[in-house]
Motif scaffolding. Structure first.
Motif, short mmCIF file in Angstrom:
data_model
loop_
_atom_site.label_atom_id
_atom_site.label_comp_id
_atom_site.label_asym_id
_atom_site.label_seq_id
_atom_site.Cartn_x
_atom_site.Cartn_y
_atom_site.Cartn_z
N HIS A 253 -126.10 -24.55 71.81
CA HIS A 253 -124.69 -24.37 72.13
C HIS A 253 -123.86 -25.09 71.07
O HIS A 253 -124.25 -26.15 70.58
CB HIS A 253 -124.35 -24.92 73.52
CG HIS A 253 -125.02 -24.20 74.64
ND1 HIS A 253 -124.51 -23.06 75.24
CD2 HIS A 253 -126.21 -24.44 75.28
CE1 HIS A 253 -125.32 -22.65 76.20
NE2 HIS A 253 -126.37 -23.47 76.24
N PHE A 254 -122.72 -24.53 70.76
CA PHE A 254 -121.82 -25.19 69.81
C PHE A 254 -120.39 -24.86 70.21
O PHE A 254 -120.08 -23.76 70.67
CB PHE A 254 -122.10 -24.74 68.37
CG PHE A 254 -122.14 -23.25 68.17
CD1 PHE A 254 -121.01 -22.55 67.80
CD2 PHE A 254 -123.32 -22.55 68.37
CE1 PHE A 254 -121.05 -21.19 67.61
CE2 PHE A 254 -123.37 -21.18 68.18
CZ PHE A 254 -122.23 -20.49 67.81
N GLY A 255 -119.54 -25.85 70.04
CA GLY A 255 -118.16 -25.68 70.49
C GLY A 255 -118.10 -25.57 72.01
O GLY A 255 -119.00 -26.00 72.74
N ARG A 256 -117.04 -24.98 72.50
CA ARG A 256 -116.90 -24.81 73.95
C ARG A 256 -117.51 -23.51 74.43
O ARG A 256 -118.05 -23.44 75.54
CB ARG A 256 -115.40 -24.86 74.32
CG ARG A 256 -115.13 -24.75 75.82
CD ARG A 256 -113.67 -24.96 76.13
NE ARG A 256 -112.83 -23.99 75.45
CZ ARG A 256 -112.61 -22.73 75.91
NH1 ARG A 256 -113.19 -22.32 77.02
NH2 ARG A 256 -111.82 -21.92 75.24
N THR A 257 -117.48 -22.46 73.58
CA THR A 257 -117.95 -21.14 74.01
C THR A 257 -119.02 -20.56 73.10
O THR A 257 -119.36 -19.40 73.22
CB THR A 257 -116.78 -20.16 74.08
OG1 THR A 257 -116.21 -20.01 72.76
CG2 THR A 257 -115.71 -20.66 75.03
N GLY A 258 -119.51 -21.35 72.14
CA GLY A 258 -120.46 -20.80 71.18
C GLY A 258 -121.90 -20.89 71.67
O GLY A 258 -122.33 -21.92 72.19
N TYR A 259 -122.64 -19.82 71.48
CA TYR A 259 -124.06 -19.81 71.80
C TYR A 259 -124.74 -18.75 70.95
O TYR A 259 -124.08 -17.96 70.25
CB TYR A 259 -124.30 -19.55 73.29
CG TYR A 259 -123.83 -18.19 73.76
CD1 TYR A 259 -124.67 -17.08 73.73
CD2 TYR A 259 -122.54 -18.02 74.26
CE1 TYR A 259 -124.24 -15.84 74.16
CE2 TYR A 259 -122.10 -16.78 74.69
CZ TYR A 259 -122.95 -15.68 74.64
OH TYR A 259 -122.52 -14.47 75.06
N ILE A 260 -126.06 -18.70 71.01
CA ILE A 260 -126.85 -17.75 70.23
C ILE A 260 -127.65 -16.89 71.19
O ILE A 260 -128.18 -17.37 72.20
CB ILE A 260 -127.79 -18.48 69.25
CG1 ILE A 260 -126.95 -19.16 68.15
CG2 ILE A 260 -128.79 -17.53 68.60
CD1 ILE A 260 -127.76 -19.91 67.14
N ALA A 261 -127.73 -15.59 70.87
CA ALA A 261 -128.53 -14.65 71.65
C ALA A 261 -129.57 -14.00 70.75
O ALA A 261 -129.33 -13.81 69.55
CB ALA A 261 -127.65 -13.58 72.29
N LEU A 262 -130.71 -13.67 71.32
CA LEU A 262 -131.80 -13.01 70.60
C LEU A 262 -132.13 -11.71 71.32
O LEU A 262 -132.46 -11.72 72.51
CB LEU A 262 -133.04 -13.92 70.56
CG LEU A 262 -134.26 -13.37 69.82
CD1 LEU A 262 -133.94 -13.17 68.35
CD2 LEU A 262 -135.44 -14.31 69.98
N ILE A 263 -131.98 -10.58 70.62
CA ILE A 263 -132.25 -9.27 71.21
C ILE A 263 -133.20 -8.51 70.32
O ILE A 263 -133.43 -8.87 69.17
CB ILE A 263 -130.95 -8.46 71.42
CG1 ILE A 263 -130.32 -8.12 70.06
CG2 ILE A 263 -129.96 -9.21 72.30
CD1 ILE A 263 -129.13 -7.19 70.16
N THR A 264 -133.76 -7.44 70.85
CA THR A 264 -134.62 -6.55 70.07
C THR A 264 -133.77 -5.47 69.43
O THR A 264 -132.59 -5.31 69.77
CB THR A 264 -135.70 -5.91 70.96
OG1 THR A 264 -135.05 -5.11 71.97
CG2 THR A 264 -136.55 -6.99 71.62
N ARG A 265 -134.38 -4.72 68.51
CA ARG A 265 -133.64 -3.66 67.83
C ARG A 265 -133.24 -2.53 68.78
O ARG A 265 -132.35 -1.75 68.46
CB ARG A 265 -134.50 -3.08 66.70
CG ARG A 265 -134.62 -4.00 65.48
CD ARG A 265 -133.26 -4.17 64.82
NE ARG A 265 -133.35 -4.95 63.60
CZ ARG A 265 -133.50 -4.45 62.38
NH1 ARG A 265 -133.58 -3.14 62.24
NH2 ARG A 265 -133.58 -5.22 61.33
N ASP A 266 -133.91 -2.44 69.93
CA ASP A 266 -133.55 -1.39 70.89
C ASP A 266 -132.61 -1.90 71.98
O ASP A 266 -132.38 -1.23 72.98
CB ASP A 266 -134.81 -0.80 71.53
CG ASP A 266 -135.66 -1.85 72.25
OD1 ASP A 266 -135.24 -3.02 72.27
OD2 ASP A 266 -136.73 -1.49 72.77
#
Length: 723
Positions: A253-266
């Motif tokens: 998490h970064f900042g107040r609303t920042g986050y990272i998501a990991l998805i597939t190509r589909d």
């Protein structure tokens, strides 16, 4: 009586002059005061409007800066996450290498122990059978790992997964990448340690129809020269690693609303710090068009190579979508897409806080400017008053100036003596000539550099130092510059007393009389031999590839830009780019090692040198990529370039013999011919596109990206002769 009248007149004249001086001082005082007040008013108005304009400009720059900072922040967070994933996969690779090596060492320890104990008691056949059977039923890696034994002649001695093939030859056994498995195993043990790793693809136990990447560690069992080893599949370790990766992504998490998501190509969500409860859900199938369209934009950006993206998305606590700024990065080798995002609301909050701070700063600046202008006005008035008084003491200051000038002249005389000592002790050589260019004085550094004593050159011209490498036009230009500008500086080649020619940096200055006539010519010089040697060495290192000795990318771009400029202006010789890429070169490095790969690149460079004309330029731009600049007669492109491309292709695909290893390679060539309006980058891009099409045609061929040649694909002669 007469004397009293004269004295009275003199006193009246003095009083009149004093009155005139006082009136002049008063006029200057009031005139200066008026001008100062006018300038202060103008400056105040200017500062006000300038401050207002700068405030609006700073607001715009502030918004741009905040957006740019968010871009950098997203890029940094995404890069950190990507590096973390790559590091974890690299650690998994190291772990599988360590474990396979450990299992091989355990097998060898067992076999050596049995051999030492029973080889004198059993026949050789029984001893070999005991050794093989001792490893057959051993399992590890959660039951999926096993040992195999081959001999150096290519016979499979033991394979628990395929016992029916034991005793048969595996010399021609290849994986779906055409990699010879036995040759890879033999190459892995062909070193002083007699052990190593081999990479190949083989059928996974749970699906015998699909080959997967596998790494094996093998070693030599010396009593019988057997190849003993074991291996495991990369995907098994990677599957064990994925839960750790997903957990790490959720915790970023970064900042107040920042986050990272990991998805597939589909579009399937693998991990998310904001909505972990939706992991496993496919966003492309979401009934909400906001989520579906956002996912489509993210995947489209990933397909285009990644980048920044703005779209609407739901914050966790809100029912209405908010604007979101994200950066998308595809992980090509995993089939994943990383997305780092932050909501625009957070950026707007930062902007408002910064806007308030900037407004307060502007107010403070205006107050400070007003105070400063007031202080300047008061000081200016005081200065004007002081200036009016200064006029009264003007003549007295003239006398003071004359006294100071006399003192300065004495200081100059002392300085001249010191200058003589400095010239004599200077590291640079010094020559003083008269108006006829005859030497009248030299220093000790002159003798050290040239080898001439002062009595050998006094009365002569500096021409005794001439090397003869500069022509008369050079000296005419030098004297013209010296006579028009009063000085000249440059590099010349001179000759010492012993005849040695050396480069020197020379500076000549005219010393003139007050009437403008030349009194002396003063020259200083220094030996720059070591600088020239260093310059040549640095130029060579900057312009060539250290491995092959060919021109590097920098030299390529300089020469190509120059040739295109000449061609565009004079329409002389045509210019073409040959983009050469070796096919499957990584497999050669993996199979034989980087030393063999480097030797192969050097041999390819030698073949290119011998196959091209002196007017052509071969370059290595990185890895196994080579670029050639080819000149040809305008109008003869097809007649010259097509045979040349086929000849080069056939020359490069001839087998290579390197340290008793014969290697067959193929290569692909993309050719682009200069067209009006092309620059160096566009021409190289078209050659790269032609190369890409040549690889798409099956590799081992030449592809021209030129309408006059019909974008024809030309195979090598070896492929053309294949029925």
């Amino acid at each position: 009586m007469q004397r009293s009248i004269g004295e009275t007149k003199t006193m009246d004249l003095k009083r009149e002059k004093k009155t005139d001086s006082a009136g002049l001082s008063t006029q200057l005082l009031w005139g200066g005061t008026f001008i100062i007040l006018l300038l202060l008013c103008s400056q105040t108005v200017y500062f006000y409007f300038n401050t207002q304009s700068r405030y609006q400009q700073q607001l715009g720059e502030l918004r741009d800066t905040l957006i740019e900072e968010q871009h950098r922040r997203l890029a940094s967070e995404l890069q950190d996450a990507s590096s973390m994933i790559d590091q974890m996969f690299a650690e998994a690779t190291d772990l599988i290498r360590q474990q396979t090596r450990s299992q091989t060492h355990q097998a060898l320890a067992l076999m050596n122990s049995l051999y030492q104990r029973y080889h004198q008691q059993l026949s050789e056949a029984d001893m070999k059978k005991m050794l093989i059977e001792s490893l057959r039923d051993i399992r590890f890696f959660d039951g999926r790992g096993y040992y195999f034994i081959d001999d150096m002649d290519g016979t499979l001695l033991m394979s628990p997964e395929a016992p029916e093939q034991e005793g048969s030859s595996i010399i021609g056994l290849r994986d779906d990448n055409r990699h010879n498995i036995l040759q890879g195993l033999i190459a892995a043990v062909s070193n002083p340690q007699k052990e190593g790793f081999s990479h190949y693809r083989w059928y996974a136990p749970e699906d015998k129809t699909i080959m997967r990447d596998k790494i094996a560690h093998v070693s030599i069992f010396e009593p019988y020269n057997w190849i003993v080893g074991n291996g495991d599949y990369f995907y098994r370790f990677e599957n064990d690693l994925k839960p750790r990766i997903y957990s790490t992504i959720r915790n970023i998490h970064f900042g107040r609303t920042g986050y990272i998501a990991l998805i597939t190509r589909d579009g399937r969500l693998l991990a998310s710090g904001a909505t972990p409860e939706r992991e496993g859900f496919n966003y492309l199938n979401d009934p909400d068009p906001v989520i579906r369209q956002g996912a489509q934009q993210a995947i489209a950006t990933a397909e285009a190579g990644g980048g920044y993206l703005s779209y609407d998305w739901y914050q966790t606590e809100d029912a209405n979508p908010s604007h979101r700024l994200s950066m998308v990065k595809p992980m090509e080798n995993r089939g994943w897409v990383l997305i780092a995002g932050i909501y625009q609301d957070e950026v707007n909050e930062l902007f408002l806080s910064q806007e308030h701070r900037l407004g307060e700063e502007i107010k403070q600046n205006r107050l400070h400017q007003l105070i400063a202008l007031s202080i300047i006005g008061v000081l200016a008035l005081l200065i004007a008053f002081a200036y009016s008084r200064w006029l009264k003491t003007r003549f007295k200051r003239y006398d003071d100036n004359i006294t100071r000038q006399q003192n300065k002249l004495r200081e100059i005389a002392d300085s001249l003596k010191l200058s003589g000592l400095i010239v004599e002790s200077a590291h640079e050589g010094v020559i003083v000539c008269d108006a006829d260019n005859r030497i009248v004085q030299v220093n000790s550094a002159f003798t050290r550099i040239t080898g001439y004593q002062s009595d050998e050159v006094l009365g002569k011209t500096p021409a005794i130092l001439s090397s003869g490498l500069q022509d008369n036009d050079f000296y005419k230009d030098m004297w013209h510059t010296l006579n028009t500008e009063g000085s000249w500086r440059g590099e010349v080649w001179s000759k010492r007393k012993d005849g040695e020619v050396y480069p020197e940096w020379l500076s000549i200055t005219e010393n003139k009389y007050s009437n403008g006539e030349v009194q002396n010519y003063i020259a200083t010089f220094s030996d720059i031999t070591h600088l020239k040697n260093l310059e040549n060495k640095l130029r060579y290192l900057a312009e060539t590839d250290p491995l092959t000795g060919l021109a590097n990318r920098r030299t390529l771009m300089d020469c190509l830009s120059r040739d295109l400029a000449v061609q565009s202006r004079y329409q002389s010789l045509g210019v073409a780019i040959f983009f050469i890429d070796l096919d499957h070169f990584k497999a050669i490095n993996d199979c034989y090692g980087h030393d063999i790969g480097d030797s192969l690149l050097i041999e390819i460079a030698n073949r290119l040198k011998t196959s091209l004309r002196e007017s052509d330029l071969p370059c290595r731009v990185g890895g196994d990529e080579f670029i050639l600049i080819i000149k040809f007669k305008v109008g003869e492109g097809a007649n010259e370039l097509v045979p040349l491309s086929q000849r080069l292709l056939n020359e490069l695909v001839r087998p290579f013999s390197l340290t008793s290893i014969n290697i067959d390679i193929s290569c692909s060539i993309g050719v682009a011919v200069y067209e009006q309006g092309d620059d160096a980058y566009s021409l190289m891009k078209r050659a790269d596109q032609a190369l890409y099409r040549a690889k798409g045609e099956g590799r081992g061929c030449v592809c021209f990206d030129d309408e006059s040649m019909g974008s024809t694909v030309y195979p090598s002669l070896a492929e053309a002769e294949t029925p």
